[in-house]
Structure formats: structure tokens, C-alpha cells
Design an enzyme around this catalytic site. Structure first.
Site, PDB file in Angstrom:
ATOM      1  N   ARG A 167       0.850  -1.202   0.000  1.00 43.52           N
ATOM      2  CA  ARG A 167       0.000   0.000   0.000  1.00 43.52           C
ATOM      3  C   ARG A 167       0.880   1.243   0.000  1.00 43.52           C
ATOM      4  O   ARG A 167       1.031   1.909  -1.005  1.00 43.52           O
ATOM      5  CB  ARG A 167      -0.964  -0.031   1.191  1.00 43.52           C
ATOM      6  N   ASP A 168       1.546   1.533   1.117  1.00 40.48           N
ATOM      7  CA  ASP A 168       2.425   2.710   1.177  1.00 40.48           C
ATOM      8  C   ASP A 168       3.549   2.560   0.147  1.00 40.48           C
ATOM      9  O   ASP A 168       3.959   3.524  -0.510  1.00 40.48           O
ATOM     10  CB  ASP A 168       3.010   2.865   2.582  1.00 40.48           C
ATOM     11  N   HIS A 198       3.510   3.973  -3.535  1.00 40.07           N
ATOM     12  CA  HIS A 198       3.999   5.311  -3.899  1.00 40.07           C
ATOM     13  C   HIS A 198       5.361   5.232  -4.579  1.00 40.07           C
ATOM     14  O   HIS A 198       5.637   5.937  -5.548  1.00 40.07           O
ATOM     15  CB  HIS A 198       4.139   6.190  -2.639  1.00 40.07           C
ATOM     16  N   SER A 237       3.508  10.702   9.118  1.00 37.26           N
ATOM     17  CA  SER A 237       3.447  10.683   7.646  1.00 37.26           C
ATOM     18  C   SER A 237       4.601  11.403   6.978  1.00 37.26           C
ATOM     19  O   SER A 237       5.029  11.027   5.884  1.00 37.26           O
ATOM     20  CB  SER A 237       2.139  11.334   7.169  1.00 37.26           C
ATOM     21  N   HIS A 255       3.235   4.276  13.047  1.00 39.14           N
ATOM     22  CA  HIS A 255       3.625   4.154  11.639  1.00 39.14           C
ATOM     23  C   HIS A 255       4.657   5.237  11.357  1.00 39.14           C
ATOM     24  O   HIS A 255       4.369   6.426  11.500  1.00 39.14           O
ATOM     25  CB  HIS A 255       2.377   4.350  10.765  1.00 39.14           C
ATOM     26  N   HIS A 315       7.894   7.138   9.062  1.00 36.77           N
ATOM     27  CA  HIS A 315       8.567   7.385   7.774  1.00 36.77           C
ATOM     28  C   HIS A 315       9.997   7.812   8.066  1.00 36.77           C
ATOM     29  O   HIS A 315      10.305   8.331   9.140  1.00 36.77           O
ATOM     30  CB  HIS A 315       7.806   8.422   6.948  1.00 36.77           C
TER      31      HIS A 315
END
Length: 267
Positions: A15-16, A19, A169, A196, A198
Site C-alpha cells: 500500500r504505502d 507510492h 506521515s 507508523h 517514515h
């Protein structure tokens, strides 16, 4: 003998990580990756367009393959891992959520800006009615102070979320900021807490460990770091690190390394 600390991992490369591939995943690639993750005993595998259900568009980037075909493909090759989907209200609707559930998705992650949890109510209610494990996903969490995050997490909990995530994010949080946010939630909400990360400041791993230490029990990772921006916490490395720390994930480290090297790296 004390019981080992446990965390449950959700793999977000499908999913992520979309990108990083301009949303060009094929059915065959998803099958291969999902099969490898299932064999490695990863509890949850998130599958969707990078911007969630119904994200394929001129604004967010067209998918090469319809995401429902990808969800169906992942479900078909997994008998241990549960397939999760992400939905951002305003992009995805309850209609797409129902379709994903009918194809076999077991978890719904409803994502809003960190100050806009109120727009998630309809979708969290719907996911619960569909019998899905339901996650509230507070994105851009660096943009709000711990008190605000707690307030928004409480809203998601009141709508029925089983888990609420602090989502970095933009990869902008520092470990001490992660600690204060997770601790504040731990003291005030009754559901599980997730994190989550990054890697924009190369702190995804450090932040993830800070979150676990502060009480997060649900953690996201992405095999080979595939994700938006600088990518996510690297799942195969995280499994190795947690193993060394005596924290149980149930994930097979060597199978994860093989998957990362032999299947994901060539993609």
C-alpha cells in the site's frame, strides 16, 4: 520467568510502498510478495492504492492494476496473514470498503489528518458493522501536540476503533516526541496503540523503538523500506532488531530477508 513483550506487525509495502512504484504493481508481483509475507508469518498485509481505496486518479496517480484485483490476489495466497486496507474518507467511500470486505479483507484502517478524526465516524462504524478489525489512523501527527492527539484518538475510540495509530506521515518526529505522544495516549485511551513511521530524517527505526518502549503494540513496517517519501521502517531489519531485544513478533527473520533480497529488491 517474565512473559516476553509482543508486538503485531502490519506490512505496508503493498500500500504505502505503492507510492515508490508510482502505483504500478501487477497481480503477479502482489501474489509473490503476499505469498512470501504469509510464509514468513507476518500478521497483517495492507493492500491498496498508496492513497487508499479509490485512490487511483489523475490527482493521486493512476494504478496500473485495479486495486480490487490486487486485494483478491493477496487474499488468494494467504492462509495465515490477514489482508488490511486503508481508506481516507473523501477519497474512499463505504462502497469501496464493502467491496474490499467481500473480497476477503479483514482489517480496515481509516485515515484522517491528525486534527480531523471526526470525519472517520461513518467509516469506522461501517467497518465494525462489516465485522472488520478497525484502526483509526491519525496522519501527520507531527502537526499536533500530545493533548490534541489524545482528544482525536478518543473520538476514534468512541466510534469503535479497536486500535488507534500515531502516524508520522512526513517522517518529521524525533524519538522524544514519539515517546510523549504514545505515552499520553497510553494514559488516556483504552484501546491498543499503533505507530507508523517514515524515514525522512533517517529516524524511522529509532522512532519505532521509542513507540514500542512507550507502549505501542501495533507497528507498521515496509519490506525493503518501500513507501512514500524516504520510505517506512524496514520490516526485515525491524524483525531482526526486535528479536535481539527479546520482543516477540512471531515473524520468521530469515524468510523476511529472503523475500526482501530475492523478490522485492528486483521489483
Amino acid at each position: 520467568m517474565t512473559e516476553r513483550q509482543k508486538v503485531l506487525l502490519t506490512e505496508v509495502a503493498l500500500r504505502d510502498g505503492s507510492h515508490a512504484l508510482s502505483h504500478q504493481y501487477t497481480v503477479q508481483q502482489v501474489e509473490k510478495i503476499a505469498k512470501g509475507l504469509n510464509e514468513a508469518k507476518v500478521p497483517y498485509i495492507e493492500v491498496a492504492h498508496g492513497d487508499g481505496l479509490a485512490g487511483s486518479s489523475l490527482q493521486y496517480g493512476r494504478s496500473k492494476t485495479n486495486e480490487f484485483e490486487l486485494i483478491e490476489a493477496a487474499v488468494a495466497v494467504t492462509d495465515f496473514s490477514k489482508v488490511a486496507v486503508l481508506l481516507i474518507p473523501g477519497i474512499g467511500t463505504v462502497k469501496e470498503l464493502k467491496q474490499a470486505q467481500q473480497l476477503g479483507a479483514k482489517m480496515a484502517r481509516i485515515a484522517t489528518h491528525v486534527t480531523e478524526a471526526d470525519v472517520s465516524a461513518q467509516h469506522i462504524y461501517a467497518a465494525k458493522e462489516l465485522g472488520m478489525e478497525t484502526v483509526g489512523f491519525l496522519m501527520m501527527s507531527h502537526m499536533a501536540e500530545p493533548e490534541k492527539i489524545v482528544e482525536q484518538a478518543k473520538l476514534m475510540e468512541s466510534y469503535g476503533a479497536d486500535i488507534v495509530y500515531v502516524v508520522d506521515s512526513a517522517g518529521a518526529l524525533l524519538p522524544n516526541q514519539v515517546t510523549t505522544r504514545i505515552k499520553a495516549m497510553k494514559e488516556t485511551i483504552g484501546v491498543e496503540i499503533g505507530f507508523h513511521a517514515h524515514n525522512n530524517l533517517s529516524l524511522a527505526m529509532a522512532n519505532t523503538l521509542a513507540a514500542i518502549e512507550a507502549g505501542a503494540t501495533r507497528i507498521d513496517g515496509s519490506v525493503r523500506c518501500l513507501g512514500a517519501g524516504a520510505g517506512n521502517t524496514q520490516t526485515e531489519v525491524l524483525v531482526g532488531v526486535l528479536d535481539r531485544m527479546g520482543i516477540e513478533t512471531g515473524v520468521d527473520f530469515y524468510k523476511m530477508m529472503d523475500l526482501a533480497e530475492d523478490v522485492v529488491a528486483p521489483i
